[in-house]
Design an enzyme around this catalytic site. Structure first.
Site, short mmCIF file in Angstrom:
data_model
loop_
_atom_site.label_atom_id
_atom_site.label_comp_id
_atom_site.label_asym_id
_atom_site.label_seq_id
_atom_site.Cartn_x
_atom_site.Cartn_y
_atom_site.Cartn_z
N GLU A 103 0.87 -1.46 0.08
CA GLU A 103 0.14 -0.05 0.44
C GLU A 103 1.08 1.58 0.05
O GLU A 103 1.07 1.90 0.65
CB GLU A 103 -0.52 -0.16 0.42
CG GLU A 103 -2.26 -1.03 1.28
CD GLU A 103 -2.81 -0.96 2.37
OE1 GLU A 103 -3.30 -0.46 2.79
OE2 GLU A 103 -3.86 -1.92 2.19
N GLU A 211 -4.51 -8.86 -0.25
CA GLU A 211 -5.63 -8.93 0.67
C GLU A 211 -6.83 -8.43 0.33
O GLU A 211 -7.10 -7.41 -0.04
CB GLU A 211 -4.35 -7.66 1.44
CG GLU A 211 -4.90 -7.17 2.84
CD GLU A 211 -3.59 -6.47 3.74
OE1 GLU A 211 -2.61 -6.19 3.62
OE2 GLU A 211 -4.25 -5.47 4.03
#
Length: 387
Positions: A103, A211
């Site tokens: 991220e 995820e």
């Protein structure tokens, strides 16, 4: 100041030797998974070691700033690939992919935070340079025939698309991208699932949903939300892998709602047995029956995922009733040669059912199986397809 030094790493300082006994619990989980049959592994980095960062903190930079010190791109790539090399040579475990980021452009990571992270917002040149260096080190260490690079584990589909585009457009981008075999995306937010699938297909890259997770619950609500997420992703994003974030998580005194675990465990009290949640069984309604190599096939119902293994002559349907009332389903399997009783049915629901094998009381008439689904339930049908 060593703000992030308490987070285990294999090198605790710049001049330290590698300590391969570090982070024993995580290493145990990894090797235990291998012993139990896991055969595809990915190594990924939440943050570089604290001493490679601008803030000296592995949870992020000051005011969410970019945090990998530009002087350490080489050492970061060397560090990551050295870990991969050690596991291959010393533990017999090969990482198929190596992901340098997690991220990276979400802006979530800041110093003194509660989770490791490293921001690269609008610093796509640094990302491209790290990718190129990681790829080069994999080559130089004789690892590139078994390990390639994956990117970028963004938390937003649109963010993933932007990272891919920007990295590709940078002058060293084509060189960097040549090392990349897999696009990883997280499924927390965004809308452009189909567009991201199209990009991966056009680029010839494997696509993972690497995820997703959500809060636990005592009832079926977490299972239903998990199931709807899987359905949306598998039908529109079409990844070749769908990965849940946190299988087991700390849940003191049997609490719910403060963790993402499919299993809750009180790590501070070993006398309390782990709590296997309904969401564990809800996930198993998919994973126990749709196995690696199965082909996802089309279905005209948004709450059903269909998969087939032609070689094993098996058809699997996972049906989710997300409503608070029972519902009658008419399941059309007329395109398949299925005997009237040649199937098994499993269900997870609020009614004390956890992957329960149901009595085979249904018949297929003119290719239609009629089934009354309880409220807030997930039902899996496993059909034997005859010649």
């Amino acid at each position: 100041m060593r703000i992030g030094a308490d987070v285990p790493g294999f090198r605790s300082c710049e001049n330290c030797d590698y300590n391969w006994t570090s982070d024993a619990n995580q290493r145990w989980i990894l090797l235990a998974a291998k012993e139990r049959g896991a055969d595809i592994f990915e190594a990924f980095s939440n943050s570089p070691p604290y001493w490679m960062t601008n803030s000296n903190c592995s949870s992020g930079g000051q005011n969410n700033a970019n945090n990998l010190n530009s002087d350490y791109h080489d050492k970061f790539a060397d560090y990551l690939t050295e870990v991969v090399k050690w596991y291959k040579e010393e533990q017999g475990l090969t990482f198929r992919t190596l992901e340098p980021f997690n991220e990276p452009t979400t802006g979530l990571w800041h110093e003194f935070g509660s989770q490791e992270g490293c921001t690269f917002t609008f610093n796509y040149f640094a990302m491209a340079e790290v990718i190129a260096k990681v790829g080069a080190y994999l080559n130089n260490k004789g690892l590139s025939n078994t390990t390639s690079v994956s990117i970028a584990d963004e938390g937003l589909f649109e963010g993933e698309m932007l990272s891919i585009a920007e990295i590709s457009a940078i002058s060293i981008g084509d060189h960097a991208k040549s090392y990349v075999s897999q696009y990883n995306t997280h499924s927390y937010s965004g809308f452009l699932r189909t567009a991201l699938f199209d990009i991966a297909k056009h680029d010839g890259r494997r696509l993972w949903m690497s995820e997703w997770g959500d809060w636990s619950s005592k009832d079926m609500s977490a299972s239903i939300k998990l199931s709807e997420q899987i359905l949306n992703d598998m039908r529109n994003l079409k990844p070749v892998a769908w990965v849940y974030w946190q299988v087991i998580e700390h849940a003191p005194n049997g609490t719910y709602g403060n963790d993402y675990g499919l299993i809750g465990a009180d790590f501070s009290n070993s006398t309390i047995p782990p709590d296997i949640r309904l969401s564990f069984y809800g996930f198993a309604q998919y994973t126990k029956f749709i196995r690696p190599g199965y082909q996802i096939i089309s279905s005209d119902d948004g709450d059903t995922l269909a998969a087939q293994d032609a070689s094993k002559k098996t058809l699997v349907l996972v049906c989710t009733n997300k409503n608070n009332a029972s519902d009658v389903w008419n399941i059309n399997v007329s395109k398949f040669n299925i005997g009237k009783k040649s199937f098994n049915t499993y269900r997870t629901s609020n009614d004390n059912e956890t992957l329960k094998l149901l009595p085979n009381t249904w018949n297929i008439t003119d290719g239609i199986l009629t089934y009354e689904s309880p409220a807030n339930s997930i039902t899996t049908w496993v059909f034997n397809v005859t010649q």
